[in-house]
Design a protein around this motif. Structure first.
Motif, PDB file in Angstrom:
ATOM      1  N   TYR A  84       0.833  -1.200  -0.009  1.00 36.91           N
ATOM      2  CA  TYR A  84      -0.072  -0.098   0.004  1.00 36.91           C
ATOM      3  C   TYR A  84       0.874   1.268  -0.010  1.00 36.91           C
ATOM      4  N   PRO A 131      -3.193   6.203   8.695  1.00 31.40           N
ATOM      5  CA  PRO A 131      -3.359   4.664   8.295  1.00 31.40           C
ATOM      6  C   PRO A 131      -3.156   3.614   9.411  1.00 31.40           C
ATOM      7  N   ARG A 139      -6.998   0.260   4.187  1.00 28.82           N
ATOM      8  CA  ARG A 139      -5.794   0.816   3.605  1.00 28.82           C
ATOM      9  C   ARG A 139      -5.712   0.552   2.163  1.00 28.82           C
TER      10      ARG A 139
END
Lengths: 355, 278
Positions: A84, A131, A139
């Motif tokens: 991510y 996050p 995420r």
């Protein structure tokens, strides 16, 4: 949106070449999956398209532009990473708006575009979170949101679902596909999971050792794999292979003496040695077929996965029959005659068959 | 209920910790307490905790040793700028070391460790004519540069370890988002490596605040730091005023002590960076 054209692209690390001249044409607005086992070069290829790895030779075009020498930021692409790669100290909104803040976009424009991405992905309630306060799936969505906000010509995905659990993976698979349908942005999606590739992509490119083994629509790859590698890679459980000889236009003989009827064998020479590929789902119970001993029964509900011993070979079969199978039981099986795949045992290439 | 053996170990540990704590804290405590005593009480045997505290030493320090306070100001200026310089340089260099692989970089990393092994005095003397030639003698700048330079090597290694823990994908995502290297450094790497910077800052602050050798050689009047003034107190012609000296030492000690206590949490995180997976 734009097409992506890869011509004879190569990558070397020192003297060691890992991508050996790849040609891929990706149509404007299409969804292409790059699949292959680990180490096949699919991620390297994607990183070359992203501008994160230098292109050693060949040409990369996005739209009409040759972008070989352009830095990532000028290629008008967006990428979603496996990890991510969210910015941990920024909120969800700041993460998604990062590219706009670099461009010094106005507050109103930032709010509008981040808001649009958040609505598209159902992230409105999470905009102020960091996050680490998000679940894996959330995420993942933020990473996609960051890509959407940039409204790029091409989306690049590098194994984006690998870190999610099985159920979420299936859900996100659907969401990414729906997103592509809505935005219609050219998408290149790297995965090692052929099921992901089959279910999501308009076109699949199978890679092995830095070469394209086959490119085509998912069902074409399934129905007519170009070689033994693709045949074994696409489809789950994997295809069974046997050594055999052509006995006549409509009969094959396996090494253990079993005769198998098949169709579409015109043009093959008698006594020609072949590799026969049979998908587990194309084997069926048949009186008078090859006697096989069941060594493992794995029911999944709609179907039952059987591991059989035919002669000395282990064979996988998928049966949809509602019947009780027991380990040690002897059953007789035969393939569907028009579903056999024949390959040259020397080169591994598909032999011409009339479908 | 602890079994006797475990109890023994626990007791042993406690005693050891107590000994170490007393060993390191007692002299400091004695100096601090003595700074509130009259001279005649300071060396009274036995040492007495019960006494009437007096601020006379601090008043005398203010009246007789004004140079000490201008020394403190000099120390403060030099420490602040040396720290900012060293931390920034270390962070930028650490980023370069962390994100690039090249044989030259690897060998220069070895050089960074190697130069730490050279005793400071070895470089001090040859530097003297150089500093003179540049007319930097007795300026804040010379000490700022020297102190910062002294810690850039260690600071770079600390920052490299720290930045190594920030996944490279974050840089890559930012590059794709349109960031230049400088923007990646300023907007992502620096904010994310704050603990490392605190660790480096602690080293530089403690060193710069207390440093004696370079300060003695390169300053005479204008840039004289507090430790130099303190040493002058010991060499005073009319005999050492111990109470005043201890008052000065206590003041000198306080800011660094406070800073280290405040930065303790960040410091531990910064120094143990890389030892466990985050």
């Amino acid at each position: 949106m734009a097409s992506v054209t890869i011509s004879d692209m190569r990558k070397s690390f020192g003297k060691h070449e890992v991508i050996h001249g790849v040609d891929i044409k990706i149509a404007d607005g299409s969804f292409v999956a790059l699949v292959g086992p680990s180490g096949c070069g699919k991620s390297t290829l994607l990183r070359m398209i992203a501008g994160l790895e230098e292109i050693s030779a060949g040409e990369l075009r996005i739209g009409e532009r040759v972008v070989n020498e352009l830095p990532s930021k000028d290629r008008d692409i967006a990428m979603v990473f496996q990890s991510y790669a969210l910015y941990p100290h920024l909120t969800v909104a700041e993460n998604m708006g990062f590219s706009l803040s670099l461009k010094k976009a106005s507050k109103a424009e930032t709010e509008e575009r981040v808001g649009y991405a958040a609505r598209t992905l159902g992230l409105e309630a999470l905009l102020d979170r960091k996050p680490k306060q998000l679940s894996g799936g959330q995420r993942q969505r933020v990473a996609m949101g960051r890509a959407i906000v940039r409204d790029p010509q091409v989306f690049l995905f590098d194994e984006p679902l690998s870190n999610l659990d099985a159920k979420l993976r299936v859900q996100m698979r659907g969401e990414i596909k729906a997103l592509h349908r809505r935005l219609a942005t050219t998408t290149i999606y790297v995965t090692h999971d052929q099921v992901e590739a089959m279910t999501m992509a308009d076109e699949i490119v199978v890679l092995r050792d830095g070469r394209v083994e086959q490119a085509g629509q998912p069902m074409d790859l399934y129905d007519a794999p170009a070689n033994i590698f693709v045949a074994g890679f696409i489809g789950s459980p994997a295809m069974n292979f046997f050594a055999a000889t052509i006995e006549s236009v409509d009969t094959l003989r396996l090494e253990d003496g079993t005769a198998i009827p098949f169709s579409g064998g015109e043009g093959l020479a008698k006594d020609q040695r072949v590799s026969v590929g049979i998908r587990p789902e194309h084997l069926m119970l048949a009186p008078g077929g090859a006697p096989s001993k069941i060594t493992l029964v794995e029911p999944t509900g709609p179907e039952t996965l059987l591991t059989l011993e035919v002669g000395h070979a282990a064979v996988t079969m998928v049966s949809r029959e509602r019947r009780r199978f027991t380990e040690g039981e002897i059953i007789t099986i035969a393939p569907e005659p028009d579903r056999l795949h024949l390959f040259d045992p020397e080169t591994g290439m598909r032999l011409p068959q009339r479908q | 209920m602890l079994r006797p053996k475990r109890l023994g170990i626990a007791l042993f540990k406690t005693v050891m910790v107590a000994i170490i704590a007393i060993w390191s804290l007692l002299p400091i405590a004695m100096i601090f307490i003595s700074s509130f005593k009259f001279d005649r009480e300071i060396f009274a045997v036995p040492f007495r905790l019960g006494f009437t505290p007096t601020f006379s030493n601090y008043v005398a320090l203010w009246e007789q040793w004004g140079g000490f306070f201008s020394g403190l100001v000099n120390s403060l200026i030099i420490t602040v700028f040396a720290t900012v310089l060293a931390v920034l340089a270390s962070a930028i260099a650490g980023y370069a070391y962390s994100r690039n692989r090249h044989p030259v970089l690897s060998s220069s990393a070895f050089f960074l460790i190697f130069i730490r092994l050279i005793p400071p005095i070895v470089i001090t003397l040859p530097l003297f004519p150089v500093v003179n030639q540049l007319r930097l003698n007795d300026t804040h700048l010379v000490l700022i540069i020297l102190y910062a330079a002294f810690f850039v090597s260690l600071g770079t290694l600390v920052m490299r370890t720290f930045i190594d823990q920030i996944p490279i994908e974050i840089d890559e995502a930012a590059h794709i988002d349109g960031a230049s290297r400088l923007q990646v450094l300023r907007r992502l790497i620096l904010p994310l490596s704050g603990q490392g910077m605190v660790a480096v800052a602690v080293f530089v602050i403690v060193f710069s605040w207390n440093e004696y050798l370079f300060a003695l050689i390169f300053t005479t009047a204008n840039a004289r730091t507090a430790p130099i003034v303190i040493s002058e107190m010991i060499g005073a012609i009319e005999g050492v005023q111990w109470g005043v000296l201890f008052a000065a030492t206590s003041i000198q000690l306080l800011p660094v002590l406070l800073f280290v206590i405040l930065a303790q949490k960040q410091l531990v995180a910064g120094l143990t960076a890389g030892s466990t997976k985050g």
